[in-house]
Design a protein around this motif. Sequence first.
Motif, mmCIF file in Angstrom:
data_model
loop_
_atom_site.group_PDB
_atom_site.id
_atom_site.type_symbol
_atom_site.label_atom_id
_atom_site.label_comp_id
_atom_site.label_asym_id
_atom_site.label_seq_id
_atom_site.Cartn_x
_atom_site.Cartn_y
_atom_site.Cartn_z
ATOM 1 N N ASP A 49 0.834 -1.202 0.000
ATOM 2 C CA ASP A 49 0.000 0.000 0.000
ATOM 3 C C ASP A 49 0.870 1.255 0.000
ATOM 4 O OD1 ASP A 49 -2.292 -1.551 0.099
ATOM 5 O OD2 ASP A 49 -2.413 -1.491 2.283
ATOM 6 N N ALA A 50 1.972 1.213 0.756
ATOM 7 C CA ALA A 50 2.857 2.377 0.822
ATOM 8 C C ALA A 50 3.492 2.682 -0.527
ATOM 9 C CB ALA A 50 3.946 2.143 1.874
ATOM 10 N N PHE A 51 3.722 1.643 -1.337
ATOM 11 C CA PHE A 51 4.358 1.850 -2.638
ATOM 12 C C PHE A 51 3.363 2.226 -3.733
ATOM 13 C CE2 PHE A 51 7.933 -0.034 -0.540
ATOM 14 C CZ PHE A 51 9.043 0.460 -1.211
ATOM 15 N N ASP A 52 2.071 2.034 -3.470
ATOM 16 C CA ASP A 52 1.074 2.399 -4.477
ATOM 17 C C ASP A 52 1.183 3.866 -4.860
ATOM 18 O OD1 ASP A 52 0.036 -0.141 -4.600
ATOM 19 O OD2 ASP A 52 -1.655 0.256 -3.260
ATOM 20 N N SER A 53 1.468 4.717 -3.870
ATOM 21 C CA SER A 53 1.513 6.158 -4.129
ATOM 22 C C SER A 53 2.786 6.578 -4.858
ATOM 23 C CB SER A 53 1.408 6.922 -2.805
ATOM 24 O OG SER A 53 2.507 6.632 -1.961
ATOM 25 N N LEU A 54 3.695 5.636 -5.059
ATOM 26 C CA LEU A 54 4.971 5.952 -5.719
ATOM 27 C C LEU A 54 4.976 5.518 -7.183
ATOM 28 C CD1 LEU A 54 7.398 4.823 -2.857
ATOM 29 C CD2 LEU A 54 6.485 7.117 -3.297
ATOM 30 N N GLY A 55 3.819 5.150 -7.693
ATOM 31 C CA GLY A 55 3.736 4.778 -9.105
ATOM 32 C C GLY A 55 3.972 3.315 -9.381
ATOM 33 N N TYR A 56 4.039 2.492 -8.340
ATOM 34 C CA TYR A 56 4.179 1.045 -8.542
ATOM 35 C C TYR A 56 2.833 0.455 -8.952
ATOM 36 C CZ TYR A 56 8.891 0.837 -6.584
ATOM 37 O OH TYR A 56 10.238 0.999 -6.375
ATOM 38 N N LEU A 57 2.873 -0.542 -9.804
ATOM 39 C CA LEU A 57 1.675 -1.219 -10.262
ATOM 40 C C LEU A 57 1.614 -2.617 -9.660
ATOM 41 C CD1 LEU A 57 1.689 -0.213 -14.044
ATOM 42 C CD2 LEU A 57 0.453 0.885 -12.150
ATOM 43 N N ARG A 58 0.415 -3.053 -9.333
ATOM 44 C CA ARG A 58 0.237 -4.386 -8.764
ATOM 45 C C ARG A 58 0.285 -5.451 -9.854
ATOM 46 N NH1 ARG A 58 -1.995 -4.471 -3.466
ATOM 47 N NH2 ARG A 58 -1.462 -2.463 -2.519
ATOM 48 N N GLU A 59 1.005 -6.517 -9.580
ATOM 49 C CA GLU A 59 1.042 -7.697 -10.428
ATOM 50 C C GLU A 59 0.557 -8.884 -9.603
ATOM 51 O OE1 GLU A 59 1.887 -7.699 -13.587
ATOM 52 O OE2 GLU A 59 2.789 -5.705 -13.791
ATOM 53 N N SER A 60 -0.033 -9.859 -10.256
ATOM 54 C CA SER A 60 -0.527 -11.054 -9.568
ATOM 55 C C SER A 60 0.215 -12.288 -10.057
ATOM 56 C CB SER A 60 -2.028 -11.237 -9.789
ATOM 57 O OG SER A 60 -2.759 -10.175 -9.209
ATOM 58 N N ALA A 61 0.376 -13.260 -9.169
ATOM 59 C CA ALA A 61 1.047 -14.510 -9.526
ATOM 60 C C ALA A 61 0.403 -15.663 -8.770
ATOM 61 C CB ALA A 61 2.536 -14.427 -9.192
ATOM 62 N N GLN A 62 0.439 -16.829 -9.387
ATOM 63 C CA GLN A 62 -0.003 -18.054 -8.735
ATOM 64 C C GLN A 62 1.182 -18.608 -7.943
ATOM 65 O OE1 GLN A 62 -3.334 -19.437 -9.073
ATOM 66 N NE2 GLN A 62 -3.541 -17.314 -9.828
ATOM 67 N N VAL A 63 1.015 -18.723 -6.628
ATOM 68 C CA VAL A 63 2.115 -19.170 -5.768
ATOM 69 C C VAL A 63 1.598 -20.224 -4.797
ATOM 70 C CG1 VAL A 63 3.126 -16.860 -5.923
ATOM 71 C CG2 VAL A 63 1.753 -17.453 -3.918
ATOM 72 N N ARG A 64 2.532 -20.882 -4.143
ATOM 73 C CA ARG A 64 2.157 -21.839 -3.110
ATOM 74 C C ARG A 64 1.987 -21.127 -1.771
ATOM 75 N NH1 ARG A 64 7.062 -25.676 -4.537
ATOM 76 N NH2 ARG A 64 7.722 -23.658 -5.396
ATOM 77 N N GLY A 65 0.865 -21.386 -1.116
ATOM 78 C CA GLY A 65 0.649 -20.848 0.219
ATOM 79 C C GLY A 65 1.458 -21.620 1.249
ATOM 80 N N SER A 66 1.300 -21.248 2.514
ATOM 81 C CA SER A 66 2.099 -21.876 3.570
ATOM 82 C C SER A 66 1.781 -23.346 3.769
ATOM 83 C CB SER A 66 1.894 -21.119 4.888
ATOM 84 O OG SER A 66 0.511 -21.061 5.221
ATOM 85 N N ASN A 67 0.621 -23.807 3.242
ATOM 86 C CA ASN A 67 0.294 -25.235 3.313
ATOM 87 C C ASN A 67 0.575 -25.959 2.003
ATOM 88 O OD1 ASN A 67 -1.703 -24.198 1.699
ATOM 89 N ND2 ASN A 67 -3.428 -24.989 2.905
ATOM 90 N N GLY A 68 1.182 -25.258 1.041
ATOM 91 C CA GLY A 68 1.543 -25.859 -0.235
ATOM 92 C C GLY A 68 0.483 -25.751 -1.307
ATOM 93 N N GLU A 69 -0.724 -25.299 -0.957
ATOM 94 C CA GLU A 69 -1.785 -25.163 -1.949
ATOM 95 C C GLU A 69 -1.623 -23.871 -2.739
ATOM 96 O OE1 GLU A 69 -5.549 -25.520 -0.005
ATOM 97 O OE2 GLU A 69 -5.175 -27.581 0.678
ATOM 98 N N ILE A 70 -2.079 -23.885 -3.990
ATOM 99 C CA ILE A 70 -1.905 -22.736 -4.871
ATOM 100 C C ILE A 70 -2.877 -21.615 -4.490
ATOM 101 C CG2 ILE A 70 -1.999 -21.908 -7.253
ATOM 102 C CD1 ILE A 70 0.356 -23.733 -6.655
#
Length: 377
Positions: A49-70
């Motif tokens: 959130d702090a970087f949103d105001s600096l012109g950063y854009l959000r990207e999304s990725a499929q990752v493994r959670g802490s239990n290994g599920e996507i």
Amino acid sequence: MTSVLICCDKFKGSATSAAVSKALGQGLENAGHTVFISPLADGGDGTLDAFDSLGYLRESAQVRGSNGEIIEAQYALKDDTAVIEIARACGLDLASPEGTTPTSEFARNAGSWGVGDLILAALDQGARRIIIGLGGSVTTDAGCGMAQALGVEFLRADGSEITDIKDMGSVHDIRGDQVDPRISHTEFIVASDVRNPLCGPDGAAMIYGPQKGLNTQDVAEVDQMIYHFSQVVQQALGKDNVSTTPGAGAAGGLGFMAIALLAAEMQSGVDMILNETGGDAMLDRADLVITGEGRIDEQTLSGKAPAGIAQRARSRNIPVVAVCGQNQLDSDSAGQLFEAIYSLADFEADISECIRHPLPILTRIGAEIARRHLLTE
């Protein structure tokens, strides 16, 4: 005309850093003062959130959670710099959204693979400088999962590969020939205000393990497990004393692996944010600094983000005023850093209203700060 720097952390569950600062600024600007805003975070949740105001854009990725599920997790990207908030991949809030403590079994098996997955996703998008905010993790795996995601193999004495976090204590050697070669050509910065070492009475398991679900027996066993693990990793990578470095215990030991494997530079969350936003230059122009967070208490004085900005301002003889939802400091403790503390509860007796609609109250507080602390031309 008086200049005011507003540098507030989020009011968790109520308002973002940017929203808090904007509302305060409105009250000050209405009184005729010049306002500069610099976002603030400590490397934990709210960093993106702090970087949103600096012109950063959000990207999304499929990752493994802490239990290994996507799961789907976001990171921020601008030019060749990416920002990763590890709690979005292996956060305690993700594992326990209702606020209950995870089970012992879950805690002992929770892995940081998703952080490595986010790093790879950022590299694929052209990042060559990656800031990793450490905070809010549910893991105590010393970064084992992250390293596995990046290509490290952890081996038993018989040469078989360890895949489960609970078996980390059996590691005998590591193999790194499959590590993504882009890692060595990327600059890594890890941001955290946690200064704990990896192991021992002040280490990741002992201090933070219980809130992640580790019971008394687990804490002792996991501490021994990650101690053994760290010794093998340090020897294999030719790194000495990384486990005792302040901050190695951050985010369940992700700080350790970031330093050992990624050659990351450790910075406090406040230093990282101010360096990235040019906050120091803003400080030099300020006649007054306003900082704050949802709750101000003794922990605030122990290196959290508002204390960091207050210390920088006071070293320049700039007065500092704090704003919060609730103030739990006595006047003597508060006076160590702040000229005054204004809480939402002082202006609105209905706490639920403070939580649901804090912004109009913050604008009123901004006007009150202007009246009490600033001269109007």
